[in-house]
Design an enzyme around this catalytic site. Structure first.
Site, PDB file in Angstrom:
ATOM      1  N   ASP A 221       0.865  -1.166   0.000  1.00 53.49           N
ATOM      2  CA  ASP A 221       0.000   0.000   0.000  1.00 53.49           C
ATOM      3  C   ASP A 221       0.910   1.227   0.000  1.00 53.49           C
ATOM      4  O   ASP A 221       2.096   1.141   0.362  1.00 53.49           O
ATOM      5  CB  ASP A 221      -0.955   0.006   1.192  1.00 53.49           C
TER       6      ASP A 221
HETATM    7  C1  BGC Z   1      -4.930   3.330  -0.165  1.00 57.22           C
HETATM    8  C2  BGC Z   1      -4.924   2.308  -1.296  1.00 57.22           C
HETATM    9  C3  BGC Z   1      -4.679   3.020  -2.596  1.00 57.22           C
HETATM   10  C4  BGC Z   1      -3.370   3.758  -2.513  1.00 57.22           C
HETATM   11  C5  BGC Z   1      -3.030   4.515  -3.764  1.00 57.22           C
HETATM   12  C6  BGC Z   1      -3.695   4.203  -0.175  1.00 57.22           C
HETATM   13  O1  BGC Z   1      -3.841   5.260   0.734  1.00 57.22           O
HETATM   14  O2  BGC Z   1      -5.018   2.658   1.082  1.00 57.22           O
HETATM   15  O3  BGC Z   1      -6.149   1.618  -1.325  1.00 57.22           O
HETATM   16  O4  BGC Z   1      -4.681   2.085  -3.644  1.00 57.22           O
HETATM   17  O5  BGC Z   1      -3.441   4.711  -1.444  1.00 57.22           O
HETATM   18  O6  BGC Z   1      -3.875   5.608  -3.927  1.00 57.22           O
END
Ligand code: BGC
Length: 729
Positions: A221
Site C-alpha cells: 500500500d
Molecule cells: C490506499 C490504497 C490506494 C493507494 C493509492 C492508499 O492510501 O489505502 O487503497 O490504492 O493509497 O492511492
C-alpha cells in the site's frame, strides 16, 4: 544483461503511480492506479487520497453497492469495462478490488469493501478480477490483510487468533487468488499479530505463495513499507510510491551481504512479468472507450444493487401519486466514497431529474439540509422542507451520509444519520406520515424510524448512474432484488465487535473471534434491524423441493424457486450450513453458497448450488490444516440469514486426519478409537466403577492422569498407545 542495480530500481516506484523503465531490458514504465470502481488516472498533481483531479472515467457502483447484487456475472462485466477503460487511459494495473471484511459498520472505508462474510466477498472480488484481467490489465487485491478499520491504520496491530484470521479475514483473499489469479496483491499498512503486513513472511510467503500458489507481485500500500530490505525478504516485490532512501538501503544491504541477489532477482522477475503482460495489452489499445455503453452498464449494475429494506405496500408508486421530494441527496447525489477511490465521472444522474422525467412534470422539492461542509442553505431550509412535505400524498425523503461523514483515513464515531436529518424527518412525520426514506450511505446507519416510515430504500452508493435507478425503483420501473451483505444493527452496542473496536495504541484485539457480523448476532440471539442477506422485492417467491447430496467435491443443494407474485423479479437464494454435533467452536450458521434466479410471474426454476469441500472446512489449529469434520450437516436455504424457508441434513464423510493418541489425549478422545475403547473401559472401570456420572466426569481426564490413578507407569501407557497408533496410521 540487466545489472542488479537496475533490478533493484524495479522493486520500487519511479514516482507516485509508475514503475520505472529498465532500459537494459527494454522494459517500459507502467502506470498503476486506483481503483477500484473506476479508473482514477491523475495526469497533473498526484496524491493517494483523492485530493487532486483525475481524467474522466465511468464511476461504477463501489463495492458496497456491487455486493448487494450478489451477481458475479454482472460484476465481471463491470470488470471487463474497467479493463477497457484502463487500456484506453494507458493504465496497466488497477488498484483493486478492496475486499476486507466489514468487522464494524464504523470502518470509514466500508464503502470500498464487499461484505461481513468472506464467501460473498471472495466470489464477487474474484468476478471483478476476472473481468479486468480478461482485458490484459492487472488487478491488485487489497488490503492484505486484517485491515478492518481506518483509525491509526498505518501502524495498528491487528491481533487475531489464527483460526479466525484464516476462516474470516484471509478466506476471501484465498478464494480470489485460487479462482481468479490476480496479477498483484496489495499488502496493507497495519501489523498482523505483531509484524507489519509488508514485512510479514508468514502472510506474504507462507500463506499467500506456499499455500495458495500465488505467483504474482506483492505491492505495498502507498507508504506501507518501513524497511524495503526486510520487506523484500518477507515476500514483498514492489514498494510504492517511489522512495529513494529505501532504494539506497537495498543497495547498501546488498553490498553488506544482508540481502542476497536471489531475493532481488525474484522480485524483479515478478514485477517484470506483470509489466510485460500489461505492456502487451496496452500496445494495441484503442484511444477511447464506450462512454455511453459504460454508463448504461453502470446503470444496469446499479439496478441490481438497490435494496428494498421495508415496504408496507406503498411502493412502487403510481406516476400520478402527488409526491414531494425532500433532501439534497435527490439533487446532488452521493454516489461514491471519499479518498483514493474517488473517480471523476463521465456523467452524473440525479434522482430529482429522473423523477421529473418519469412523472412528466416538476415535483415539489426542498433540499432541507446540507450534505457537504460549507454548503450554503437558506435560513429556513428546514421549514421549507416541512412545508413542501405537508401537502403531498407521499414524501420521498432522500437521507444519507455526506462525504465528510465516512472516508478513507478515519472511522465514524457513531452509526447515526446526521442529527439535522433525523430532526427534519421527525418534523415531516409530524405533518405527513406517508414517508418513504431513500438512503445514500457507504456503510450501515441506525434506522430508529424504521417502524414509522412506510418504506426504506437502501441505495448505498450506486455510482454515476445511481440517481436515475433510485427513481426507477421507487416507481417500479425496476423491481429491486439487492440484498444486504452487512447486518444493519438496532444499536451500535449489538455489533459483535463493538467491545473490541478500534482498539488503542497497543493494538486492536479481534476479541469476538469467529463471531463477526451475522455469526455473532445469531449466536447471541440478538435480532438486528435488518439481518444479513435481507432484501425485499415487489413480487414474492416460494421455495420448495429441497434436495441435498454429498459428492466427492462437497455438497450439492438443489431446490425449486417460484415467483408467486404478480411481477417479474429476481431472487437471491442463500444457503447456510451448520454442523450440529461439532467438536470445535462453531457459529450457528455460515453462508456457504448462493445463486440468483430471474422469474416471470408464476414461473418456477430449479436452482442448483454447489458447495465445495474447501468451503465446508474449518481451520484446525491443532492439525495446522483445513479439516472437514465428518457428520450430519444441517443445511438451511432461504431469502436471508433469518428467513430460511427449507432445511435438511446431509451426511458428510469429512477428511479428518488420524490423530495419534498421546498421553495428553482425553478418555473421551481415546474412547472414539475402537481398538482402544476396550482397554480404556477396563482401565477406567478399575478406577471409577460403572457409575454413569463418574464415567462422564472422567471423560476429560488425560490418559497420563488416568494411568497415574490406576497405578500404571507412563511407559506402560505409552507402549499401549504406540501399539494402537500403529494399527491406525
Ligand atoms: C490506499 C490504497 C490506494 C493507494 C493509492 C492508499 O492510501 O489505502 O487503497 O490504492 O493509497 O492511492
Amino acid at each position: 544483461m540487466v545489472d542488479v542495480h537496475a533490478k533493484i530500481s524495479l522493486t520500487g516506484g519511479s514516482d507516485f503511480w509508475h514503475t520505472p523503465a529498465v532500459a537494459a531490458a527494454d522494459l517500459p514504465e507502467l502506470m498503476w492506479t486506483d481503483g477500484p470502481h473506476g479508473v482514477r488516472k491523475q495526469s497533473g498533481s498526484s496524491d493517494h487520497v483523492g485530493i487532486n483531479a483525475s481524467e474522466p472515467a465511468t464511476c461504477f457502483p463501489p463495492a458496497v453497492g456491487l455486493a448487494s447484487s450478489w451477481d458475479p456475472e454482472l460484476v465481471e462485466q463491470v470488470g471487463v469495462a474497467l479493463g477497457e477503460e484502463c487500456r484506453a487511459l494507458g493504465v496497466g494495473v488497477l488498484l483493486g478490488p478492496g475486499m476486507n471484511i466489514k468487522r464494524s459498520p464504523l470502518c470509514g472505508r466500508n464503502f470500498e469493501y464487499f461484505a461481513e462474510d468472506p464467501l460473498v466477498a471472495g466470489e464477487l472480488a474474484a468476478a471483478l478480477v476476472s473481468g479486468v484481467q480478461s482485458q490484459g490489465i492487472g488487478t491488485s487485491v487489497k488490503h492484505f490483510a486484517a485491515n478492518n478499520q481506518e483509525t491509526d491504520r498505518m501502524r495498528r496491530d491487528s491481533q487475531v487468533d489464527e483460526r479466525t484470521l484464516r476462516e474470516i479475514y484471509l478466506r476471501g483473499f484465498g478464494k480470489v487468488v485460487r479462482k481468479a489469479k490476480p496479477w498483484t496483491v496489495m499488502c496493507s499498512y497495519n501489523k498482523v499479530n505483531g509484524t507489519y503486513a509488508s514485512e510479514n513472511h508468514w502472510l506474504l510467503t507462507e500463506v499467500l505463495r506456499d499455500e495458495w500458489g500465488f505467483d504474482g507481485v506483492v505491492v505495498s500500500d502507498w507508504g506501507a513499507v518501513w524497511n524495503r530490505v526486510r520487506a523484500l525478504r518477507a515476500g514483498l516485490d514492489l514498494e510504492m510510491p517511489a522512495n529513494a532512501g529505501h532504494e539506497r538501503e537495498v543497495r547498501e544491504a546488498l553490498d553488506a551481504g544482508e540481502i542476497d541477489a536471489g531475493t532481488i532477482d525474484q522480485a524483479y522477475g515478478r514485477v517484470e512479468a506483470v509489466v510485460r503482460r500489461a505492456q502487451a495489452s496496452l500496445a494495441d489499445a484503442p484511444e477511447d472507450f464506450d462512454v455511453d455503453g459504460h454508463h448504461a452498464l453502470a446503470r444496469r449494475m446499479a439496478e441490481r444493487c438497490v435494496v428494498l429494506l421495508s415496504n408496507d405496500g406503498v411502493l412502487p408508486l403510481a406516476r400520478e401519486t402527488r409526491v414531494a421530494v425532500v433532501g439534497e441527496f435527490a439533487r446532488t447525489p452521493r454516489y461514491q466514497g471519499a479518498g483514493s477511490s474517488r473517480v471523476n465521472p463521465t456523467r452524473l444522474d440525479n434522482a430529482l431529474d429522473a423523477i421529473t422525467a418519469l412523472v412528466g412534470h416538476e415535483v415539489p422539492f426542498a433540499p432541507g439540509f446540507a450534505t457537504a461542509a460549507g454548503q450554503q442553505l437558506a435560513d429556513d431550509a428546514h421549514e421549507q422542507a416541512v412545508a413542501v412535505a405537508r401537502d403531498a400524498d407521499v414524501v420521498l425523503a432522500f437521507l444519507g451520509l455526506g462525504e465528510n461523514h465516512e472516508s478513507e483515513g478515519y472511522d465514524r464515531d457513531n452509526a447515526d444519520l446526521p442529527a439535522e436529518q433525523l430532526a427534519l424527518l421527525e418534523d415531516i412525520l409530524a405533518v405527513n406520515p406517508n414517508v418513504v426514506v431513500v438512503l445514500s450511505n457507504g456503510a450501515s446507519v441506525l434506522l430508529p424510524f424504521a417502524d414509522r416510515v412506510r418504506a426504506i430504500v437502501e441505495g448505498w452508493l450506486l455510482g454515476q448512474a445511481g440517481g436515475a435507478v433510485l427513481a426507477d425503483v421507487v416507481y417500479g420501473v425496476v423491481n429491486p432484488s439487492g440484498k444486504i451483505t452487512e447486518t444493519i444493527p438496532r444499536r451500535l452496542a449489538d455489533v459483535p465487535s463493538s467491545l473490541h473496536f478500534p482498539g488503542d495504541v497497543s493494538g486492536v484485539r479481534y476479541g469476538e473471534g469467529l463471531f463477526v457480523g451475522y455469526r455473532g448476532y445469531d449466536a447471541s440471539g440478538i435480532y438486528p434491524a435488518f439481518p444479513f442477506g435481507h432484501g425485499l422485492s415487489y413480487t414474492t417467491f416460494g421455495y420448495s423441493d429441497l434436495a441435498l447430496a454429498a459428492t466427492d467435491a462437497g455438497v450439492t443443494v438443489s431446490l425449486t424457486v417460484t415467483n408467486t407474485g404478480g411481477r417479474a423479479g429476481r431472487e437471491v437464494v442463500q444457503v447456510y450450513v451448520s454442523v450440529p454435533g461439532s467438536t470445535v467452536v462453531r457459529v450457528p450458521r455460515e453462508l456457504k453458497g448462493f445463486a440468483s434466479v430471474a422469474l416471470e410471474p408464476g414461473a418456477s426454476a430449479r436452482v442448483e448450488i454447489a458447495i465445495s469441500s474447501d468451503d465446508l472446512a474449518y481451520w484446525s489449529a491443532r492439525d495446522q490444516a483445513w479439516v472437514v469434520e465428518a457428520g450430519e450437516y444441517a443445511v438451511g436455504v432461504g431469502a436471508s440469514s433469518r428467513d430460511l424457508r427449507l432445511s435438511g441434513t446431509v451426511a458428510v464423510a469429512g477428511n479428518e486426519p488420524v490423530r495419534p493418541l498421546a498421553l495428553d489425549s482425553t478418555v473421551a478422545e481415546a474412547m472414539q478409537v475402537p481398538a482402544f475403547a476396550e482397554i480404556i473401559t477396563g482401565l477406567a472401570g478399575a478406577v471409577f466403577g460403572e457409575d454413569p456420572d463418574l464415567i462422564r466426569m472422567m471423560e476429560s481426564i488425560p490418559l497420563a492422569a488416568l494411568a497415574g490413578f490406576g497405578g500404571q507407569s507412563l511407559d506402560e501407557v505409552q507402549t499401549m498407545l504406540d501399539q494402537v497408533n500403529a494399527t491406525r496410521s
